[in-house]
Design a protein around this motif. Structure first.
Motif, PDB file in Angstrom:
ATOM      1  N   THR A  32       0.867  -1.174   0.000  1.00  0.00           N
ATOM      2  CA  THR A  32       0.000   0.000   0.000  1.00  0.00           C
ATOM      3  C   THR A  32       0.901   1.221   0.000  1.00  0.00           C
ATOM      4  OG1 THR A  32      -1.723  -1.139   1.267  1.00  0.00           O
ATOM      5  CG2 THR A  32      -1.802   1.259   1.258  1.00  0.00           C
ATOM      6  N   VAL A  33       0.578   2.179  -0.852  1.00  0.00           N
ATOM      7  CA  VAL A  33       1.367   3.408  -0.945  1.00  0.00           C
ATOM      8  C   VAL A  33       0.541   4.572  -0.417  1.00  0.00           C
ATOM      9  CG1 VAL A  33       2.587   4.989  -2.489  1.00  0.00           C
ATOM     10  CG2 VAL A  33       2.637   2.521  -2.936  1.00  0.00           C
ATOM     11  N   ILE A  34       1.161   5.349   0.470  1.00  0.00           N
ATOM     12  CA  ILE A  34       0.545   6.565   0.977  1.00  0.00           C
ATOM     13  C   ILE A  34       1.174   7.734   0.232  1.00  0.00           C
ATOM     14  CG2 ILE A  34       0.156   8.047   2.978  1.00  0.00           C
ATOM     15  CD1 ILE A  34       0.545   5.512   4.734  1.00  0.00           C
ATOM     16  N   VAL A  35       0.349   8.456  -0.523  1.00  0.00           N
ATOM     17  CA  VAL A  35       0.806   9.611  -1.291  1.00  0.00           C
ATOM     18  C   VAL A  35       0.622  10.857  -0.426  1.00  0.00           C
ATOM     19  CG1 VAL A  35       0.415  10.973  -3.374  1.00  0.00           C
ATOM     20  CG2 VAL A  35       0.238   8.475  -3.461  1.00  0.00           C
ATOM     21  N   ALA A  36       1.701  11.591  -0.222  1.00  0.00           N
ATOM     22  CA  ALA A  36       1.666  12.771   0.640  1.00  0.00           C
ATOM     23  C   ALA A  36       0.730  13.845   0.081  1.00  0.00           C
ATOM     24  CB  ALA A  36       3.064  13.347   0.784  1.00  0.00           C
ATOM     25  N   ARG A  37      -0.042  14.426   0.974  1.00  0.00           N
ATOM     26  CA  ARG A  37      -0.896  15.559   0.590  1.00  0.00           C
ATOM     27  C   ARG A  37      -0.012  16.754   0.256  1.00  0.00           C
ATOM     28  NH1 ARG A  37      -6.238  15.641   1.764  1.00  0.00           N
ATOM     29  NH2 ARG A  37      -7.017  13.734   2.737  1.00  0.00           N
ATOM     30  N   ARG A  38      -0.411  17.479  -0.759  1.00  0.00           N
ATOM     31  CA  ARG A  38       0.352  18.645  -1.205  1.00  0.00           C
ATOM     32  C   ARG A  38       0.649  19.583  -0.042  1.00  0.00           C
ATOM     33  NH1 ARG A  38       0.566  23.710  -3.817  1.00  0.00           N
ATOM     34  NH2 ARG A  38       1.594  23.531  -5.833  1.00  0.00           N
ATOM     35  N   GLU A  39      -0.365  19.838   0.786  1.00  0.00           N
ATOM     36  CA  GLU A  39      -0.205  20.788   1.887  1.00  0.00           C
ATOM     37  C   GLU A  39       0.725  20.281   2.987  1.00  0.00           C
ATOM     38  OE1 GLU A  39      -4.254  18.675   2.457  1.00  0.00           O
ATOM     39  OE2 GLU A  39      -3.061  19.429   0.772  1.00  0.00           O
ATOM     40  N   ASN A  40       1.043  19.007   2.997  1.00  0.00           N
ATOM     41  CA  ASN A  40       1.942  18.452   4.012  1.00  0.00           C
ATOM     42  C   ASN A  40       3.391  18.355   3.538  1.00  0.00           C
ATOM     43  OD1 ASN A  40      -0.262  18.195   5.670  1.00  0.00           O
ATOM     44  ND2 ASN A  40      -0.501  16.012   5.375  1.00  0.00           N
ATOM     45  N   VAL A  41       3.651  18.657   2.284  1.00  0.00           N
ATOM     46  CA  VAL A  41       5.014  18.588   1.754  1.00  0.00           C
ATOM     47  C   VAL A  41       5.709  19.905   2.095  1.00  0.00           C
ATOM     48  CG1 VAL A  41       6.441  18.343  -0.321  1.00  0.00           C
ATOM     49  CG2 VAL A  41       4.327  17.021  -0.086  1.00  0.00           C
ATOM     50  N   THR A  42       6.571  19.857   3.102  1.00  0.00           N
ATOM     51  CA  THR A  42       7.235  21.074   3.572  1.00  0.00           C
ATOM     52  C   THR A  42       8.756  21.014   3.444  1.00  0.00           C
ATOM     53  OG1 THR A  42       7.265  20.212   5.832  1.00  0.00           O
ATOM     54  CG2 THR A  42       5.373  21.592   5.218  1.00  0.00           C
ATOM     55  N   HIS A  43       9.293  19.854   3.136  1.00  0.00           N
ATOM     56  CA  HIS A  43      10.747  19.686   3.069  1.00  0.00           C
ATOM     57  C   HIS A  43      11.317  19.991   1.686  1.00  0.00           C
ATOM     58  CE1 HIS A  43       9.060  15.917   1.704  1.00  0.00           C
ATOM     59  NE2 HIS A  43      10.202  15.671   1.104  1.00  0.00           N
ATOM     60  N   LYS A  44      10.438  20.277   0.747  1.00  0.00           N
ATOM     61  CA  LYS A  44      10.851  20.611  -0.619  1.00  0.00           C
ATOM     62  C   LYS A  44       9.701  21.363  -1.273  1.00  0.00           C
ATOM     63  CE  LYS A  44       9.365  16.075  -2.347  1.00  0.00           C
ATOM     64  NZ  LYS A  44       9.816  14.855  -3.026  1.00  0.00           N
ATOM     65  N   GLN A  45       9.876  21.733  -2.533  1.00  0.00           N
ATOM     66  CA  GLN A  45       8.806  22.417  -3.256  1.00  0.00           C
ATOM     67  C   GLN A  45       7.563  21.535  -3.278  1.00  0.00           C
ATOM     68  OE1 GLN A  45       8.709  25.550  -4.766  1.00  0.00           O
ATOM     69  NE2 GLN A  45      10.610  25.863  -3.662  1.00  0.00           N
TER      70      GLN A  45
END
Length: 144
Positions: A32-45
């Motif tokens: 199972t793959v968990i795709v990060a929510r856009r709003e939770n991506v803070t370590h890069k663009q």
């Protein structure tokens, strides 16, 4: 049955992503793959593509049994719900295995944390990074 979870942003899929997910799938019987929510991506663009679009593309890969979008506030919530046996981290992901293991233990989750192997370029100039792909696109388009 060994259930494996992989996670990531998966913006603009490339051979490095495919390698990571194949490696993760080989760690067990179900991936199972968990795709990060856009709003939770803070370590890069933040990702270019929408959450659902990235999830759908990941779900279409043969190594993947299921793909979901991550929780809006708690990245461990899907892990608690799915109760995997293994969390497979990408070779170059920024996550700290010890910190993840500590949080899993704190939550009472019995889950092993492993790192996927590195993906070596198959040929000179192969791009194995979404950021590098975007940079190349911008560079090529600016020449036009």
């Amino acid at each position: 049955m060994t259930h494996v979870i992989a996670q990531g942003t998966f913006d603009l899929l490339h051979p490095g992503h495919v390698h990571y997910l194949r490696d993760a799938a080989a760690m067990g019987d179900r991936l199972t793959v968990i795709v990060a929510r856009r709003e939770n991506v803070t370590h890069k663009q933040p990702p270019v593509l929408a959450n659902r679009q990235r999830r759908d593309v990941v779900a279409a890969l043969g190594a993947v049994d299921d793909a979901i979008v991550g929780h809006p506030e708690d990245i461990f919530a899907p892990i608690e719900e799915l109760a995997p046996d293994v969390i497979a981290l990408g070779h170059d992901q920024h996550h700290d295995e010890a910190a993840i293991a500590d949080e899993l233990a704190r939550r009472g989750l019995d889950c092993e944390v492993r790192r996927a192997s590195a993906c070596e370029p198959a040929y000179e100039g192969e791009l194995l990074s979404t950021g590098r792909i975007i940079d190349r696109i911008l560079e090529e388009r600016s020449r036009s």
